[in-house]
Write a protein that holds these residues in place. Sequence first.
Motif, PDB file in Angstrom:
ATOM      1  N   ALA A 100       0.861  -1.197   0.000  1.00 54.10           N
ATOM      2  CA  ALA A 100       0.000   0.000   0.000  1.00 54.10           C
ATOM      3  C   ALA A 100       0.885   1.230   0.000  1.00 54.10           C
ATOM      4  CB  ALA A 100      -0.907  -0.002   1.231  1.00 54.10           C
ATOM      5  N   ILE A 101       0.361   2.298  -0.575  1.00 54.84           N
ATOM      6  CA  ILE A 101       1.181   3.495  -0.761  1.00 54.84           C
ATOM      7  C   ILE A 101       0.404   4.744  -0.333  1.00 54.84           C
ATOM      8  CG2 ILE A 101       0.469   3.710  -3.208  1.00 54.84           C
ATOM      9  CD1 ILE A 101       3.380   4.528  -3.810  1.00 54.84           C
ATOM     10  N   ASP A 102       1.107   5.647   0.308  1.00 58.69           N
ATOM     11  CA  ASP A 102       0.515   6.930   0.706  1.00 58.69           C
ATOM     12  C   ASP A 102       1.391   8.021   0.079  1.00 58.69           C
ATOM     13  OD1 ASP A 102      -0.343   9.228   1.953  1.00 58.69           O
ATOM     14  OD2 ASP A 102       0.153   8.588   3.993  1.00 58.69           O
ATOM     15  N   ILE A 103       0.835   8.729  -0.879  1.00 55.87           N
ATOM     16  CA  ILE A 103       1.636   9.726  -1.594  1.00 55.87           C
ATOM     17  C   ILE A 103       1.205  11.117  -1.135  1.00 55.87           C
ATOM     18  CG2 ILE A 103       2.491  10.475  -3.847  1.00 55.87           C
ATOM     19  CD1 ILE A 103       1.455   7.868  -5.046  1.00 55.87           C
ATOM     20  N   GLY A 104       2.017  11.712  -0.268  1.00 58.17           N
ATOM     21  CA  GLY A 104       1.664  13.009   0.302  1.00 58.17           C
ATOM     22  C   GLY A 104       2.338  14.157  -0.416  1.00 58.17           C
ATOM     23  N   GLY A 105       2.160  15.345   0.146  1.00 53.76           N
ATOM     24  CA  GLY A 105       2.737  16.547  -0.446  1.00 53.76           C
ATOM     25  C   GLY A 105       4.263  16.554  -0.380  1.00 53.76           C
ATOM     26  N   SER A 106       4.841  15.898   0.631  1.00 56.58           N
ATOM     27  CA  SER A 106       6.300  15.883   0.797  1.00 56.58           C
ATOM     28  C   SER A 106       6.906  14.512   0.567  1.00 56.58           C
ATOM     29  CB  SER A 106       6.686  16.318   2.221  1.00 56.58           C
ATOM     30  OG  SER A 106       6.148  17.562   2.560  1.00 56.58           O
ATOM     31  N   LEU A 107       6.262  13.483   1.120  1.00 52.66           N
ATOM     32  CA  LEU A 107       6.873  12.151   1.118  1.00 52.66           C
ATOM     33  C   LEU A 107       5.909  11.075   0.618  1.00 52.66           C
ATOM     34  CD1 LEU A 107       8.552  12.198   4.677  1.00 52.66           C
ATOM     35  CD2 LEU A 107       9.717  12.485   2.475  1.00 52.66           C
ATOM     36  N   ILE A 108       6.509  10.055   0.024  1.00 50.54           N
ATOM     37  CA  ILE A 108       5.748   8.854  -0.344  1.00 50.54           C
ATOM     38  C   ILE A 108       6.062   7.793   0.704  1.00 50.54           C
ATOM     39  CG2 ILE A 108       5.443   7.045  -2.074  1.00 50.54           C
ATOM     40  CD1 ILE A 108       6.478   8.990  -4.180  1.00 50.54           C
ATOM     41  N   LYS A 109       5.031   7.206   1.252  1.00 53.01           N
ATOM     42  CA  LYS A 109       5.235   6.160   2.240  1.00 53.01           C
ATOM     43  C   LYS A 109       4.727   4.842   1.662  1.00 53.01           C
ATOM     44  CE  LYS A 109       3.590   9.443   3.906  1.00 53.01           C
ATOM     45  NZ  LYS A 109       3.530  10.874   3.502  1.00 53.01           N
ATOM     46  N   LEU A 110       5.557   3.819   1.736  1.00 52.29           N
ATOM     47  CA  LEU A 110       5.173   2.496   1.244  1.00 52.29           C
ATOM     48  C   LEU A 110       5.157   1.535   2.426  1.00 52.29           C
ATOM     49  CD1 LEU A 110       7.428   1.598  -1.830  1.00 52.29           C
ATOM     50  CD2 LEU A 110       4.988   1.930  -1.842  1.00 52.29           C
ATOM     51  N   VAL A 111       4.151   0.710   2.491  1.00 55.83           N
ATOM     52  CA  VAL A 111       4.145  -0.375   3.469  1.00 55.83           C
ATOM     53  C   VAL A 111       3.814  -1.643   2.712  1.00 55.83           C
ATOM     54  CG1 VAL A 111       3.103  -1.291   5.566  1.00 55.83           C
ATOM     55  CG2 VAL A 111       3.290   1.149   5.292  1.00 55.83           C
ATOM     56  N   TYR A 112       4.587  -2.661   2.933  1.00 56.63           N
ATOM     57  CA  TYR A 112       4.221  -3.916   2.284  1.00 56.63           C
ATOM     58  C   TYR A 112       4.578  -5.114   3.143  1.00 56.63           C
ATOM     59  CZ  TYR A 112       9.114  -3.909   0.678  1.00 56.63           C
ATOM     60  OH  TYR A 112      10.480  -3.867   0.611  1.00 56.63           O
ATOM     61  N   CYS A 113       3.754  -6.114   3.022  1.00 54.58           N
ATOM     62  CA  CYS A 113       4.011  -7.375   3.699  1.00 54.58           C
ATOM     63  C   CYS A 113       4.726  -8.262   2.711  1.00 54.58           C
ATOM     64  CB  CYS A 113       2.718  -8.102   4.030  1.00 54.58           C
ATOM     65  SG  CYS A 113       1.673  -7.292   5.169  1.00 54.58           S
ATOM     66  N   SER A 114       5.681  -8.987   3.199  1.00 52.02           N
ATOM     67  CA  SER A 114       6.268  -9.999   2.329  1.00 52.02           C
ATOM     68  C   SER A 114       6.431 -11.259   3.146  1.00 52.02           C
ATOM     69  CB  SER A 114       7.617  -9.550   1.785  1.00 52.02           C
ATOM     70  OG  SER A 114       8.536  -9.491   2.841  1.00 52.02           O
ATOM     71  N   ARG A 115       6.540 -12.324   2.432  1.00 52.62           N
ATOM     72  CA  ARG A 115       6.674 -13.602   3.121  1.00 52.62           C
ATOM     73  C   ARG A 115       8.010 -14.218   2.843  1.00 52.62           C
ATOM     74  NH1 ARG A 115       1.052 -16.211   1.533  1.00 52.62           N
ATOM     75  NH2 ARG A 115      -0.221 -14.874   2.819  1.00 52.62           N
ATOM     76  N   GLY A 116       8.297 -15.247   3.562  1.00 47.87           N
ATOM     77  CA  GLY A 116       9.446 -16.083   3.249  1.00 47.87           C
ATOM     78  C   GLY A 116      10.741 -15.441   3.669  1.00 47.87           C
ATOM     79  N   SER A 117      11.812 -16.029   3.220  1.00 45.65           N
ATOM     80  CA  SER A 117      13.124 -15.650   3.739  1.00 45.65           C
ATOM     81  C   SER A 117      13.924 -14.787   2.782  1.00 45.65           C
ATOM     82  CB  SER A 117      13.924 -16.912   4.035  1.00 45.65           C
ATOM     83  OG  SER A 117      13.945 -17.691   2.854  1.00 45.65           O
ATOM     84  N   GLY A 118      13.370 -14.486   1.629  1.00 50.97           N
ATOM     85  CA  GLY A 118      14.151 -13.833   0.587  1.00 50.97           C
ATOM     86  C   GLY A 118      14.674 -12.458   0.923  1.00 50.97           C
ATOM     87  N   GLU A 119      14.058 -11.751   1.869  1.00 49.61           N
ATOM     88  CA  GLU A 119      14.456 -10.365   2.070  1.00 49.61           C
ATOM     89  C   GLU A 119      15.028 -10.143   3.442  1.00 49.61           C
ATOM     90  OE1 GLU A 119      11.660  -7.447   0.366  1.00 49.61           O
ATOM     91  OE2 GLU A 119      10.441  -9.217   0.205  1.00 49.61           O
ATOM     92  N   SER A 120      15.825  -9.134   3.526  1.00 48.84           N
ATOM     93  CA  SER A 120      16.388  -8.799   4.836  1.00 48.84           C
ATOM     94  C   SER A 120      16.189  -7.315   5.072  1.00 48.84           C
ATOM     95  CB  SER A 120      17.875  -9.111   4.849  1.00 48.84           C
ATOM     96  OG  SER A 120      18.528  -8.179   4.021  1.00 48.84           O
ATOM     97  N   ALA A 121      16.465  -6.925   6.301  1.00 43.01           N
ATOM     98  CA  ALA A 121      16.313  -5.500   6.642  1.00 43.01           C
ATOM     99  C   ALA A 121      17.170  -4.646   5.733  1.00 43.01           C
ATOM    100  CB  ALA A 121      16.703  -5.285   8.092  1.00 43.01           C
TER     101      ALA A 121
END
Length: 371
Positions: A20-41
Motif C-alpha cells: 500500500a502506498i501513501d503519496i503526500g505533499g512531501s513524502l511517499i510512504k510504502l508499506v508492504y508485507c512480504s513472506r518467506g526468507s528472501g528479504e532482509s532488513a
Amino acid sequence: MDCGSQTGSIPDSPRSSHLAIDIGGSLIKLVYCSRGSGESAADENCCSSTESAKISNGINFHSLRGGRLHFQTFETSKVADCIEFIRSKKTDFGGGWHLEGSKEKNVIKATGGGAYKFADLFKEQLDIVLDKQDEMDCLVAGANFLLKAVHHEAFTYRDGVKDFVQINDKDLFPYLLVNIGSGVSMIKVDGIGKFERVSGTSVGGGTFLGLGKLLTQCKSFDELLELSHKGNNRVVDMLVGDIYGGNDYNKIGLASTNIASSFGKAISEDKELHEYQPEDISRSLLRMISNNIGQISYLNALRYGLKRIFFGGFFICGHAYTMDTISVAVHYWSKGEAEALFLRHEGFLGALGALMSYNIDKSSLLQGQIS
Ligand SMILES: Nc1ncnc2c1ncn2[C@@H]1O[C@H](COP(=O)(O)OP(=O)(O)O)[C@@H](O)[C@H]1O
Ligand SMILES: CC(C)(COP(=O)(O)O)[C@@H](O)C(=O)NCCC(=O)O
C-alpha cells in the motif's frame, strides 16, 4: 501483524503479498508485507530512500511470523525512484499485485493526494492501477489499528523522557488525531470508522521545511533538524523579558523567558539574514511551528472535550525537541488537563490504513502481532 498463511490473515499465493502506498505533499510512504526468507532488513536501504526512512526503518522494521512488514519512504519529488523500487519488487510479489474481486491485473491500494496526481504515471510506467482510498479514512484506520494492536505504540514525551502508555481498548475513544504532514489535519475520532475532520492548519511540516530552506540555505529536512539541535531561539525570538525590561508579566502568567513574539527580535535589530546563525533560525522556526500546532490542537481538544491528543505525521520524526515543544504547549494551554501522545509509527498511519483496506482478516491483525 501476521502476514503468514497459518492464521489465514492474508489469503494469497505463498510468495505474493500486499503493498500500500501513501503519496503526500512531501513524502511517499510504502508499506508492504512480504513472506518467506528472501528479504532482509538491508533491502530497506538499497534504493534512494530518504534519510528519515533509514531512521524509521531502524525502529520500524518488523519480523513477522511467516512474513515481514516493510516500511519505506521516498521524497514525493522523486516519485521516479519509488516507481523503480516498486518495479524491482515486482518479482517478489509473484509478478504483480492482484486485488481480490478486481478484474484488473495490477492494482494497489493508494492514498494521499498523489494517488490522484500520479495515477496516470503509475499506469504508464508500471501498468499499475492505484485503487484510491480516502486519506482521512486511512489515517484513522491506521491510528486505530496501531493503538489497538501494537503494544507500546503510544508514548508521552517530557523533558527527554519517553513513557509508553498502554491504552485500554475499551477506553480509547474519543480522541483527537493530529496528523502533521505537509499541512496539518485534526480529526476527532469516536470509534472504528467513526470520525470527523474538525480542523486543520496550513502551517505544518511543509512550512518548516520550506521556510527553513529559504532562510538557512539547508538542502534537506535532516540538515535543518540537525541545525536546530545547536541553535538558540532566544537570539531570534522576542521574549516577554525583552519587552518588560527583564521582568515577568505575572498578572497574566507570563515568565520573562516566555516567547512573546516568534522571530520578533528581527524587527528592531536591523540585521541582514546572513548575520543570523542558521542554527538559531532553525531552532526558532521549529519551536514556532510545533508550539502553534500544539496550541491549535489543544483548542480543538477543548472544543470537543477530548483529553487525549495523538500526534502523527512525518514532521515529528521521533524528534526530541519537536515532541517536547508540542507536549509543553498542550500541557501549558490545557493547564495540565490534556495530554500529548506520540506514536512510534507516526509517519505511516495513512499507508497502514490503506494496507488495511485490503481484504485482510482484521481480527488476526488486531491480535497484537506487530511488535
Ligand atoms: N526526509 C524528509 N524529507 C522531507 N520531509 C521530511 C523528511 N522527514 C521528515 N519530513 C517532514 O515531514 C513532512 C511530511 O510529513 P508526511 O506525514 O510524510 O506528510 P505528507 O503526507 O504531506 O508528505 C515534511 O513536510 C517535513 O516537515
Ligand atoms: C490537504 C491535506 C489533507 C493533505 O495532506 P498532507 O499531504 O499534507 O499530509 C493537508 O495538507 C491539510 O490538511 N492541510 C491543511 C489545510 C487546512 O485545513 O487549512
